[in-house]
Design a protein around this motif. Structure first.
Motif, PDB file in Angstrom:
ATOM      1  N   ASN A 123      -5.065 -15.906 -10.122  1.00 36.63           N
ATOM      2  CA  ASN A 123      -5.609 -14.555 -10.309  1.00 36.63           C
ATOM      3  C   ASN A 123      -6.646 -14.557 -11.424  1.00 36.63           C
ATOM      4  O   ASN A 123      -6.688 -15.465 -12.267  1.00 36.63           O
ATOM      5  CB  ASN A 123      -4.485 -13.571 -10.634  1.00 36.63           C
ATOM      6  CG  ASN A 123      -3.665 -13.210  -9.407  1.00 36.63           C
ATOM      7  OD1 ASN A 123      -2.774 -13.946  -9.003  1.00 36.63           O
ATOM      8  ND2 ASN A 123      -3.977 -12.075  -8.808  1.00 36.63           N
TER       9      ASN A 123
ATOM     10  N   THR B 137      -4.307 -15.944  -0.802  1.00 34.74           N
ATOM     11  CA  THR B 137      -5.149 -14.764  -1.009  1.00 34.74           C
ATOM     12  C   THR B 137      -4.335 -13.474  -0.907  1.00 34.74           C
ATOM     13  O   THR B 137      -4.498 -12.550  -1.712  1.00 34.74           O
ATOM     14  CB  THR B 137      -6.288 -14.740   0.022  1.00 34.74           C
ATOM     15  OG1 THR B 137      -7.065 -15.937  -0.097  1.00 34.74           O
ATOM     16  CG2 THR B 137      -7.183 -13.533  -0.189  1.00 34.74           C
ATOM     17  N   GLN B 138      -3.454 -13.402   0.073  1.00 34.62           N
ATOM     18  CA  GLN B 138      -2.609 -12.216   0.231  1.00 34.62           C
ATOM     19  C   GLN B 138      -1.693 -12.027  -0.974  1.00 34.62           C
ATOM     20  O   GLN B 138      -1.509 -10.899  -1.459  1.00 34.62           O
ATOM     21  CB  GLN B 138      -1.786 -12.344   1.506  1.00 34.62           C
ATOM     22  CG  GLN B 138      -2.607 -12.303   2.785  1.00 34.62           C
ATOM     23  CD  GLN B 138      -1.768 -12.546   4.023  1.00 34.62           C
ATOM     24  OE1 GLN B 138      -0.603 -12.939   3.931  1.00 34.62           O
ATOM     25  NE2 GLN B 138      -2.354 -12.320   5.194  1.00 34.62           N
TER      26      GLN B 138
ATOM     27  N   GLN C 254      -1.910  -8.600  -7.975  1.00 36.61           N
ATOM     28  CA  GLN C 254      -2.846  -7.683  -8.620  1.00 36.61           C
ATOM     29  C   GLN C 254      -2.394  -6.232  -8.460  1.00 36.61           C
ATOM     30  O   GLN C 254      -2.446  -5.439  -9.416  1.00 36.61           O
ATOM     31  CB  GLN C 254      -4.235  -7.865  -8.020  1.00 36.61           C
ATOM     32  CG  GLN C 254      -5.296  -6.950  -8.620  1.00 36.61           C
ATOM     33  CD  GLN C 254      -5.573  -7.282 -10.069  1.00 36.61           C
ATOM     34  OE1 GLN C 254      -5.942  -8.396 -10.395  1.00 36.61           O
ATOM     35  NE2 GLN C 254      -5.385  -6.307 -10.951  1.00 36.61           N
ATOM     36  N   SER C 255      -1.920  -5.879  -7.271  1.00 36.11           N
ATOM     37  CA  SER C 255      -1.449  -4.510  -7.030  1.00 36.11           C
ATOM     38  C   SER C 255      -0.221  -4.193  -7.875  1.00 36.11           C
ATOM     39  O   SER C 255      -0.094  -3.084  -8.418  1.00 36.11           O
ATOM     40  CB  SER C 255      -1.131  -4.323  -5.543  1.00 36.11           C
ATOM     41  OG  SER C 255      -2.274  -4.527  -4.746  1.00 36.11           O
TER      42      SER C 255
ATOM     43  N   CYS D  12      -6.510  -9.914 -14.961  1.00 40.01           N
ATOM     44  CA  CYS D  12      -5.140  -9.728 -14.480  1.00 40.01           C
ATOM     45  C   CYS D  12      -4.149 -10.420 -15.412  1.00 40.01           C
ATOM     46  O   CYS D  12      -3.128  -9.846 -15.802  1.00 40.01           O
ATOM     47  CB  CYS D  12      -5.029 -10.270 -13.060  1.00 40.01           C
ATOM     48  SG  CYS D  12      -3.370 -10.224 -12.366  1.00 40.01           S
TER      49      CYS D  12
ATOM     50  N   ASN E  63      -1.241  -3.606 -11.455  1.00 34.50           N
ATOM     51  CA  ASN E  63      -1.869  -2.297 -11.603  1.00 34.50           C
ATOM     52  C   ASN E  63      -0.852  -1.159 -11.587  1.00 34.50           C
ATOM     53  O   ASN E  63      -1.132  -0.073 -12.103  1.00 34.50           O
ATOM     54  CB  ASN E  63      -2.884  -2.082 -10.477  1.00 34.50           C
ATOM     55  CG  ASN E  63      -4.083  -3.010 -10.607  1.00 34.50           C
ATOM     56  OD1 ASN E  63      -4.388  -3.500 -11.694  1.00 34.50           O
ATOM     57  ND2 ASN E  63      -4.750  -3.267  -9.501  1.00 34.50           N
TER      58      ASN E  63
ATOM     59  N   GLN F 184      -2.232 -13.171  -4.016  1.00 32.96           N
ATOM     60  CA  GLN F 184      -3.058 -12.772  -5.158  1.00 32.96           C
ATOM     61  C   GLN F 184      -3.262 -11.264  -5.183  1.00 32.96           C
ATOM     62  O   GLN F 184      -3.132 -10.620  -6.234  1.00 32.96           O
ATOM     63  CB  GLN F 184      -4.418 -13.476  -5.089  1.00 32.96           C
ATOM     64  CG  GLN F 184      -4.421 -14.925  -5.519  1.00 32.96           C
ATOM     65  CD  GLN F 184      -5.806 -15.538  -5.428  1.00 32.96           C
ATOM     66  OE1 GLN F 184      -6.718 -14.956  -4.838  1.00 32.96           O
ATOM     67  NE2 GLN F 184      -5.969 -16.718  -5.998  1.00 32.96           N
ATOM     68  N   GLN F 185      -3.582 -10.706  -4.035  1.00 36.38           N
ATOM     69  CA  GLN F 185      -3.776  -9.258  -3.943  1.00 36.38           C
ATOM     70  C   GLN F 185      -2.481  -8.509  -4.234  1.00 36.38           C
ATOM     71  O   GLN F 185      -2.499  -7.442  -4.871  1.00 36.38           O
ATOM     72  CB  GLN F 185      -4.306  -8.902  -2.557  1.00 36.38           C
ATOM     73  CG  GLN F 185      -5.681  -9.484  -2.260  1.00 36.38           C
ATOM     74  CD  GLN F 185      -6.115  -9.272  -0.822  1.00 36.38           C
ATOM     75  OE1 GLN F 185      -5.335  -8.802   0.007  1.00 36.38           O
ATOM     76  NE2 GLN F 185      -7.355  -9.611  -0.517  1.00 36.38           N
TER      77      GLN F 185
ATOM     78  N   THR G  32       0.830  -1.210   0.000  1.00 29.87           N
ATOM     79  CA  THR G  32       0.000   0.000   0.000  1.00 29.87           C
ATOM     80  C   THR G  32       0.864   1.261   0.000  1.00 29.87           C
ATOM     81  O   THR G  32       0.610   2.208  -0.760  1.00 29.87           O
ATOM     82  CB  THR G  32      -0.929   0.012   1.224  1.00 29.87           C
ATOM     83  OG1 THR G  32      -1.717  -1.176   1.246  1.00 29.87           O
ATOM     84  CG2 THR G  32      -1.841   1.230   1.194  1.00 29.87           C
TER      85      THR G  32
END
Length: 572
Positions: A286, A247-248, A254-255, A290, A258, A250-251, A193
């Motif tokens: 994903n 899951t973490q 994805q970030s 993506c 992006n 994957q995020q 983040t």
């Protein structure tokens, strides 16, 4: 229970070292989580407006206990805040300054309540020490991960982001240390983040695409060391990820995707990194959007791809079995369609895609087929599906494709004749070099039809008198084959007609012989025959009738009509 008692006792013992030395007994117990601190109200109220309000607003006439478990930083940070209230020295560092600033905000220990309070002290340290360097700003930002949303509310996060982005851009343009990209390692320790905020801030400052790419690559390799290959190109043999970690990750992927900047020209990211990231996205599951974003980027620069890059997408992390071919197919197909569009735009034929980039990709795809051909689970349809994506004219010679087909046939020895013919259908036998043709003519793994093609090619070369080692183009050879087939059909039709003509002539001769025999038995009188009458009629049409060679007065009585003149029929 014993551990809980030990922690509480330890906290009280530490506090006693600087509180119980006072002659005045404590009158309030502050509880922070499992830790308890016996303190004095008047010392706390002098610095903390929050504790003062709690005591004044309390319904108890003599408040003796407060629960401050929600204080940012927990018991360790509260202890330092309490020491500040008592005037006890403690060390402020880049690791605890953010937590102390948040605790000061929580306890309302600001300069507005008391001059020289904890909030002012921590702000001064931030400006003068922590935010004076990239490393300090990054460490402070890292410590803010457990201080949200308070750290964002009092603007610590944004201040650190601005300092870090400014100094990272400056280091990228004017390196002050070695190696030049040391700053990317500094940024790789923070949460995704905060990393996103820094990258966006660097982009807003006009950072070069290569600078952004360098930071993203380093961050990805540090954050996903087990999934993305490092600089040495090594991979781990086994990967086991539980559902929460998956899951973490994957995020995280994805970030990162992006964050990839939109590029119109040559990509700033090496294709190997993009292939590794795509394989990671496929492995983690994903979503399709993506993965298609990465496939589109790889397609745009496929001419720079290597066999190893494509193998990264195809094999599992241990390199033992095929993992994914669909992404490879979509990437190659997308590149071919792009080249066709460019060809049509330039006024060419969409069926003729033979640019330098397309030729290079075709060679790489054939070499890639040779690598995956040894896999037992690779079916004929999948093998041909990849081979047929490349336009026929994109291969100058089919030698590399023939090699891949030969490897496939060798790795799958139980194929029947029809299946082997299906495998070979992707190859044009007339586009083999002399050496490949010689090998194919002696290759027992090839179907009979393919061997005959190779032998027939040599026959055409020998008959035409051309150099056997000089391979003509496939178009002329195909035209020659079609001409030979057409000529063979014509010869066969002519032979059939001649046989019919011979049978017809033989039948007429037989009938005439019978008529001649009958006439001789009837008598010797002169009678007008069919041939004589016809000759007289044709004589009237004689073009030489009025010339020196007029033959109209010649009598045909002496001509023997019983034996017609025999003629020779031949095709010479």
């Amino acid at each position: 229970m014993a551990a809980h008692t030990n922690r509480v006792s330890l906290a009280m013992e530490r506090t006693g070292q600087w509180v119980f030395s006072q002659d005045i007994p404590t009158d309030i117990l502050i509880q922070v989580g499992e830790a308890k601190f016996p303190l004095h109200k008047f010392m706390l109220v002098a610095k903390s407006n929050y504790i003062r309000r709690l005591i004044l607003e309390s319904k108890e006439p003599d408040l003796a206990k407060l629960d401050l478990s929600n204080i940012p930083g927990g018991a360790e940070i509260f202890e330092k805040a309490a020491k500040f209230c008592y005037g006890v020295n403690f060390e402020i560092t880049v690791h605890n300054v953010a937590a102390l600033r948040c605790a000061a905000e929580y306890l309302d220990m600001t300069d507005g309540y008391c001059d020289g309070n904890l909030a002012g002290r921590t702000d001064d340290f931030l400006v003068q020490v922590a935010l004076s360097s990239l490393s300090g700003a990054v460490v402070v930002l890292k410590s803010c991960e457990d201080l949200l949303p308070m750290a964002e509310h009092i603007n610590i996060v944004q201040r650190c982001v601005e300092v870090a982005s400014a100094k990272a851009c400056n280091e990228a343009n004017f390196p002050s240390r070695s190696p030049p990209n040391w700053w990317t390692d500094e940024l790789s320790i923070i949460h995704i983040t905060f990393f996103e905020k820094i990258i966006k801030s660097m982009t807003a400052r006009g950072a070069k695409p290569l600078t952004i790419a360098s930071a993203i690559i380093t961050y990805t390799e540090r954050s996903l060391p087990d999934l993305v290959r490092n600089h040495a190109g090594t991979t781990i043999s086994t990967i086991s990820i539980n559902s929460t970690a998956r899951t973490q990750q994957q995020q995280l992927v994805q970030s990162i995707i992006n964050l990839l900047p939109v590029e119109t020209n040559r990509s700033s990211f090496p294709i190997n990194f993009l292939c590794c990231l795509l394989r990671t996205a496929i492995f983690l599951g994903n979503d399709d959007f993506c993965k298609k974003q990465l496939e589109k980027r790889i397609t745009a620069m496929l001419e720079h791809v290597t066999v190893d890059d494509l193998l990264v997408l195809s094999y599992t992390f241990d390199g033992e079995r095929l993992f994914d071919l669909e992404s490879v197919r979509r990437i190659i197909s997308g590149f071919v369609e792009k080249e066709k569009s460019v060809s049509v735009f330039n006024g060419g034929d969409f069926r003729e895609v033979s640019s330098t980039a397309m030729l290079r990709v075709a060679k790489t795809v054939d070499a890639y087929l040779g690598e995956i051909a040894t896999c037992n689970e690779l079916s004929i349809s999948k093998f041909n599906g990849v081979a047929n994506l490349v336009p026929k004219n994109a291969r100058k010679f089919d030698d590399d494709l023939y090699r891949a087909i030969d490897i496939f046939l060798k790795a799958h020895p139980n194929l029947d004749e029809i299946e082997r013919e299906k495998v070979c259908s992707a190859m044009d036998p007339f586009k083999l070099s002399y050496e490949a043709r010689v090998h194919a003519s002696q290759n027992k793994r090839l179907p009979v039809q393919m061997v005959l093609h190779a032998l027939y090619f040599d026959q055409l070369q020998t008959r035409s008198g051309k150099d056997e080692k000089k391979t003509p183009d496939a178009l002329s050879m195909r035209s020659q084959v079609q001409a030979d087939v057409s000529l063979a059909k014509e010869n066969e039709a002519l032979r059939s007609e001649l046989l019919q003509m011979k049978a017809y002539i033989s039948d007429i001769q037989h009938k005439n012989n019978q008529v001649g025999s009958t006439s001789s038995r009837i008598g010797n009188g002169k009678k007008s025959t069919f041939f004589s009458s016809m000759s007289k009629k044709f004589g009237k049409l004689n073009p030489f009738k009025h010339g020196s060679k007029d033959t109209s007065n010649i009598e045909d009585d002496d001509v023997d009509h019983t034996k017609p003149r025999r003629r020779r029929f031949s095709i010479s």
